[in-house]
Scaffold this motif. Structure first.
Motif, PDB file in Angstrom:
ATOM      1  N   ALA A  20       0.826  -1.205   0.000  1.00 32.35           N
ATOM      2  CA  ALA A  20       0.000   0.000   0.000  1.00 32.35           C
ATOM      3  C   ALA A  20       0.863   1.260   0.000  1.00 32.35           C
ATOM      4  N   ASN A  21       1.962   1.236   0.756  1.00 29.83           N
ATOM      5  CA  ASN A  21       2.849   2.399   0.796  1.00 29.83           C
ATOM      6  C   ASN A  21       3.500   2.660  -0.553  1.00 29.83           C
ATOM      7  N   ALA A  64       1.269 -10.500  -3.249  1.00 30.90           N
ATOM      8  CA  ALA A  64       1.042  -9.188  -2.655  1.00 30.90           C
ATOM      9  C   ALA A  64       1.447  -8.089  -3.636  1.00 30.90           C
ATOM     10  N   VAL A  65       2.408  -8.413  -4.488  1.00 31.00           N
ATOM     11  CA  VAL A  65       2.833  -7.558  -5.593  1.00 31.00           C
ATOM     12  C   VAL A  65       2.873  -8.439  -6.837  1.00 31.00           C
ATOM     13  N   VAL A  66       2.391  -7.906  -7.969  1.00 28.52           N
ATOM     14  CA  VAL A  66       2.307  -8.729  -9.186  1.00 28.52           C
ATOM     15  C   VAL A  66       2.965  -8.014 -10.355  1.00 28.52           C
ATOM     16  N   GLU A  67       3.571  -8.800 -11.229  1.00 28.64           N
ATOM     17  CA  GLU A  67       4.137  -8.224 -12.453  1.00 28.64           C
ATOM     18  C   GLU A  67       3.008  -7.984 -13.441  1.00 28.64           C
ATOM     19  N   ILE A  68       2.995  -6.769 -14.055  1.00 24.52           N
ATOM     20  CA  ILE A  68       1.902  -6.423 -14.976  1.00 24.52           C
ATOM     21  C   ILE A  68       2.384  -6.160 -16.401  1.00 24.52           C
ATOM     22  N   GLY A  69       3.701  -6.114 -16.606  1.00 33.13           N
ATOM     23  CA  GLY A  69       4.195  -5.854 -17.949  1.00 33.13           C
ATOM     24  C   GLY A  69       5.647  -5.444 -17.921  1.00 33.13           C
ATOM     25  N   ARG A  70       6.086  -4.882 -19.042  1.00 30.26           N
ATOM     26  CA  ARG A  70       7.492  -4.472 -19.177  1.00 30.26           C
ATOM     27  C   ARG A  70       7.554  -3.002 -19.557  1.00 30.26           C
ATOM     28  N   ASP A  71       8.652  -2.350 -19.152  1.00 30.86           N
ATOM     29  CA  ASP A  71       8.808  -0.939 -19.477  1.00 30.86           C
ATOM     30  C   ASP A  71       9.515  -0.780 -20.819  1.00 30.86           C
ATOM     31  N   ALA A  72       9.898   0.464 -21.142  1.00 26.55           N
ATOM     32  CA  ALA A  72      10.520   0.753 -22.429  1.00 26.55           C
ATOM     33  C   ALA A  72      11.856   0.046 -22.606  1.00 26.55           C
ATOM     34  N   LEU A  73      12.483  -0.353 -21.500  1.00 22.03           N
ATOM     35  CA  LEU A  73      13.756  -1.058 -21.567  1.00 22.03           C
ATOM     36  C   LEU A  73      13.599  -2.566 -21.456  1.00 22.03           C
ATOM     37  N   GLY A  74      12.345  -3.018 -21.393  1.00 24.78           N
ATOM     38  CA  GLY A  74      12.084  -4.449 -21.300  1.00 24.78           C
ATOM     39  C   GLY A  74      12.184  -5.015 -19.904  1.00 24.78           C
ATOM     40  N   LEU A  75      12.283  -4.154 -18.893  1.00 25.53           N
ATOM     41  CA  LEU A  75      12.371  -4.592 -17.503  1.00 25.53           C
ATOM     42  C   LEU A  75      10.980  -4.678 -16.897  1.00 25.53           C
ATOM     43  N   PRO A  76      10.791  -5.544 -15.889  1.00 20.18           N
ATOM     44  CA  PRO A  76       9.453  -5.770 -15.353  1.00 20.18           C
ATOM     45  C   PRO A  76       8.884  -4.574 -14.605  1.00 20.18           C
ATOM     46  N   TYR A  78       5.589  -3.591 -11.886  1.00 17.02           N
ATOM     47  CA  TYR A  78       4.743  -4.257 -10.906  1.00 17.02           C
ATOM     48  C   TYR A  78       3.645  -3.320 -10.413  1.00 17.02           C
ATOM     49  N   SER A  79       2.650  -3.932  -9.813  1.00 15.25           N
ATOM     50  CA  SER A  79       1.638  -3.189  -9.080  1.00 15.25           C
ATOM     51  C   SER A  79       1.097  -4.114  -8.001  1.00 15.25           C
ATOM     52  N   THR A  80      -0.023  -3.740  -7.425  1.00 17.17           N
ATOM     53  CA  THR A  80      -0.640  -4.567  -6.398  1.00 17.17           C
ATOM     54  C   THR A  80      -2.021  -5.011  -6.864  1.00 17.17           C
ATOM     55  N   PRO A  81      -2.533  -6.113  -6.350  1.00 23.82           N
ATOM     56  CA  PRO A  81      -3.899  -6.525  -6.706  1.00 23.82           C
ATOM     57  C   PRO A  81      -4.919  -5.431  -6.416  1.00 23.82           C
ATOM     58  N   GLU A  82      -4.679  -4.668  -5.329  1.00 25.53           N
ATOM     59  CA  GLU A  82      -5.609  -3.588  -4.998  1.00 25.53           C
ATOM     60  C   GLU A  82      -5.660  -2.545  -6.105  1.00 25.53           C
ATOM     61  N   MET A  83      -4.486  -2.082  -6.594  1.00 18.38           N
ATOM     62  CA  MET A  83      -4.472  -1.059  -7.640  1.00 18.38           C
ATOM     63  C   MET A  83      -5.050  -1.586  -8.935  1.00 18.38           C
ATOM     64  N   LEU A  84      -4.738  -2.831  -9.265  1.00 15.59           N
ATOM     65  CA  LEU A  84      -5.315  -3.424 -10.480  1.00 15.59           C
ATOM     66  C   LEU A  84      -6.835  -3.420 -10.406  1.00 15.59           C
ATOM     67  N   ALA A  85      -7.374  -3.838  -9.265  1.00 15.47           N
ATOM     68  CA  ALA A  85      -8.826  -3.896  -9.107  1.00 15.47           C
ATOM     69  C   ALA A  85      -9.447  -2.506  -9.164  1.00 15.47           C
ATOM     70  N   ILE A  86      -8.809  -1.540  -8.485  1.00 17.08           N
ATOM     71  CA  ILE A  86      -9.342  -0.175  -8.466  1.00 17.08           C
ATOM     72  C   ILE A  86      -9.407   0.398  -9.871  1.00 17.08           C
ATOM     73  N   GLU A  87      -8.317   0.266 -10.626  1.00 20.53           N
ATOM     74  CA  GLU A  87      -8.282   0.917 -11.933  1.00 20.53           C
ATOM     75  C   GLU A  87      -9.174   0.204 -12.947  1.00 20.53           C
ATOM     76  N   ARG A  88      -9.289  -1.102 -12.841  1.00 19.62           N
ATOM     77  CA  ARG A  88     -10.243  -1.798 -13.703  1.00 19.62           C
ATOM     78  C   ARG A  88     -11.672  -1.404 -13.353  1.00 19.62           C
ATOM     79  N   ASN A  89     -11.929  -1.266 -12.057  1.00 18.96           N
ATOM     80  CA  ASN A  89     -13.270  -0.900 -11.619  1.00 18.96           C
ATOM     81  C   ASN A  89     -13.645   0.522 -12.019  1.00 18.96           C
ATOM     82  N   VAL A  90     -12.679   1.436 -12.043  1.00 17.14           N
ATOM     83  CA  VAL A  90     -12.966   2.800 -12.488  1.00 17.14           C
ATOM     84  C   VAL A  90     -13.507   2.774 -13.914  1.00 17.14           C
TER      85      VAL A  90
END
Length: 568
Positions: A20-21, A64-76, A78-90
């Motif tokens: 959360a922090n 508690a933390v999940v990988e969601i994709g890669r950045d412009a340099l191809g590195l992983p 992450y986010s949290t299940p809470e943020m994923l749920a919130i933004e999908r729900n929005v």
């Protein structure tokens, strides 16, 4: 020192709070941030540093933390299940509201009222789009397009239809402006959300909620508002601009809603009186800072100062010249950081003391700066002060200003504000108060000087003139806001020596030396490149879908954004 059991318990508690922090200000995080967070949690436990990598992997393994994709340099990323749920729900809530029938305002009557009020065709079209039979609408516009003006017939139309219209904005000061301009109840967003969480029936099936400065809404705040609107059967009208300043909290709330709802765009600026100023602001907004700076320079409104002190002096000189010409003109002095605002305020105060405007004995104490850090403040009769917290008994909100009439000490001060009384004029109303009533948990009054403002603190304000200090930390969003506050003229000031040092640091190592001086065109080109950079908030969905991957090469990294979170 903690024993093993106590150390493990403390570490476990810190790890539980870590996801959360980490997503307090950003939806998307990097592995190095995970590692840094775990390492910080180890501090004071005497547990081995080798635990950090192990616990990072454990957080990932536990989900508690999940990988969601890669950045412009191809590195992983992450986010949290809470943020994923919130933004999908929005997005899901926005789609639901967009398809949910709601009472519409008669378009012909509304058009007539818009015409009678002198609204432009563009403003009228936006007002019509806000009052269709959909439970959600977005009105997006450049700064100074007259959003409040176009909202007046919207409020009137819904009020005549038997609806209750209320409003919200991120800052109390802007909410109060909505209240005064539109004649409706308005509160800061945090206040509405707190009331909703407390179970108060704020909304019902005949309520229209206008959310101003919606571009500043985080994903969490947007989710809280949309969820409450959906459950109550109410309607929400989001008014903002994704090109202006970004949300303080994690995620771009307005951008997520715009995935499901088409925004009515208002682009014709009406605040600035001169066409060249409107064109320059538009250029800043789309990342074309070079021609905009040239236009300011051609009119003597881009000042190159020989050092930081000279830059502050040039800003105050410009403000004094404006006041000499027009004593009634409102003037806003802007800088990006709280540190720059403090330096400008101190210099302004020195001038006012020399002029005899600030006079008499002073009191000094430790106060809480907007950043949350401690700062030393001195006050005397004639000082202009800004309240940094709401106090209903005093009748002030965060951002309210006042003039000190008198200060006194009822007891010997020991560096804090104990035993100090301040008599102040707050918009023509005299009151005497103990600054300790404004104190935070550490006993520091949330009170500051009102001689300058951060760019974040200025969004939503309109003045006659503005003077803005530009530095390397500005981006496209910052200059767009800073350059658009004034109806008449904005003066831009920068420290040429500082830019020379930064230009020198970018040279090959064997070409670097002290005291290098660069040409005016080189400085402006360097500054324009900085002012043209966009630093939009990124959502988890952006990364998952590859729309806007996290770019670690950007100067505007998570660390910089964390600093910006203190500048409102």
């Amino acid at each position: 020192m903690l024993d093993q059991q106590a150390a493990e318990r403390l570490f476990s508690e810190r790890l539980a709070a870590l996801p959360a922090n980490l997503t307090e200000h950003e939806s998307v995080i990097e592995r190095r941030e995970l590692l840094r967070g775990v390492a910080t949690a180890l501090v004071g436990t005497a547990l081995p540093a080798e635990r950090a990598d192990v616990e990072v992997d454990r957080l990932l393994g536990q989900g508690a933390v999940v990988e969601i994709g890669r950045d412009a340099l191809g590195l992983p990323c992450y986010s949290t299940p809470e943020m994923l749920a919130i933004e999908r729900n929005v997005v899901a809530l926005a789609q639901r509201l967009a398809n949910q029938p709601w009472r519409a305002v008669d378009p012909e009557l509304l058009r007539d009222r818009c015409n009678a009020s002198g609204l432009t065709v563009e403003q009228t079209d936006a007002a019509l789009a806000a009052t269709t039979s959909s439970a959600v609408a977005i009105v997006e516009g450049a700064p100074g397009v007259g959003k409040s003006t176009l909202l007046a017939p919207v409020v009137g139309g819904y009020s005549r239809a038997g609806c209750r219209v209320i409003a919200t904005a991120s800052a109390w000061r802007i909410a109060n402006m909505l209240r005064d301009d539109l004649g409706i109840e308005a509160r800061a967003t945090a206040s509405w959300i707190a009331r909703l969480k407390a179970g108060e029936k704020v909304l019902d099936g005949r309520t229209v909620l206008i959310a101003d400065e919606a571009g500043l809404l985080s994903s969490r705040d947007m989710h809280a508002l949309l969820d409450a609107v959906t459950n109550a059967g109410a309607k929400i009208i989001l008014v903002g601009d994704r090109r202006q300043l970004q949300a303080i909290g994690a995620g771009p709330g307005l951008d997520l809603v715009a995935r499901a709802v088409e925004a009515a765009r208002v682009g014709n600026i009406v605040r600035q009186r001169e066409p060249w100023a409107r064109e320059a602001i538009t250029s800043f907004g789309v990342g074309q800072a070079a021609p905009a700076l040239e236009v300011f320079a051609d009119r003597g409104l881009l000042i190159e100062a020989d050092g930081a002190k000279a830059a502050v002096a040039a800003m105050l000189d410009a403000a004094e010249q404006i006041q000499t010409r027009d004593r009634r003109a409102s003037i806003l002095i802007l800088a990006k950081s709280n540190a720059a605002v403090a330096a400008i305020s101190q210099a302004a105060r020195d001038r006012l003391k020399e002029a005899g405007i600030i006079r008499g004995s002073e009191v000094s104490f430790t106060a809480a700066a907007p950043s949350g850090h401690s700062t030393q403040i001195s006050l005397a009769a004639g000082d202009r002060i800004r309240f940094l917290v709401r106090d209903d008994e005093l009748g002030v909100v965060n951002g309210s200003a006042a003039t000190i009439v008198n200060v006194s000490e009822t007891a010997q001060s020991s560096g804090d504000a104990s035993g100090i009384l301040i008599e102040a004029d707050i918009n023509g109303r005299r009151t005497t108060f103990d600054p300790m009533r404004l104190a935070d948990a550490q006993g520091r009054p949330r009170l500051g000087w009102a001689y300058a403002s951060t760019v974040y603190g200025s969004q939503g304000l309109t003045v006659d003139h503005a003077v803005a200090y530009l530095d390397h930390s500005y981006n496209r969003h910052d200059i767009y806001v800073a350059a658009s506050r004034a109806r008449q003229r904005t003066t831009l000031v920068f420290d040429a020596k500082s830019i020379d040092r930064r230009l020198a640091s970018e040279l090959p190592f064997d070409q670097q030396r002290d005291g290098l001086v660069f040409a005016e065109a080189q400085r402006r080109g360097w500054l324009a490149e900085r002012l043209s950079r966009a630093a939009p908030k990124i959502s988890t969905l952006d990364v998952i879908e590859g729309i806007r991957p996290l770019d670690r090469r950007s100067e505007y990294s998570r660390e910089r954004r964390r600093e910006l979170s203190h500048e409102l």
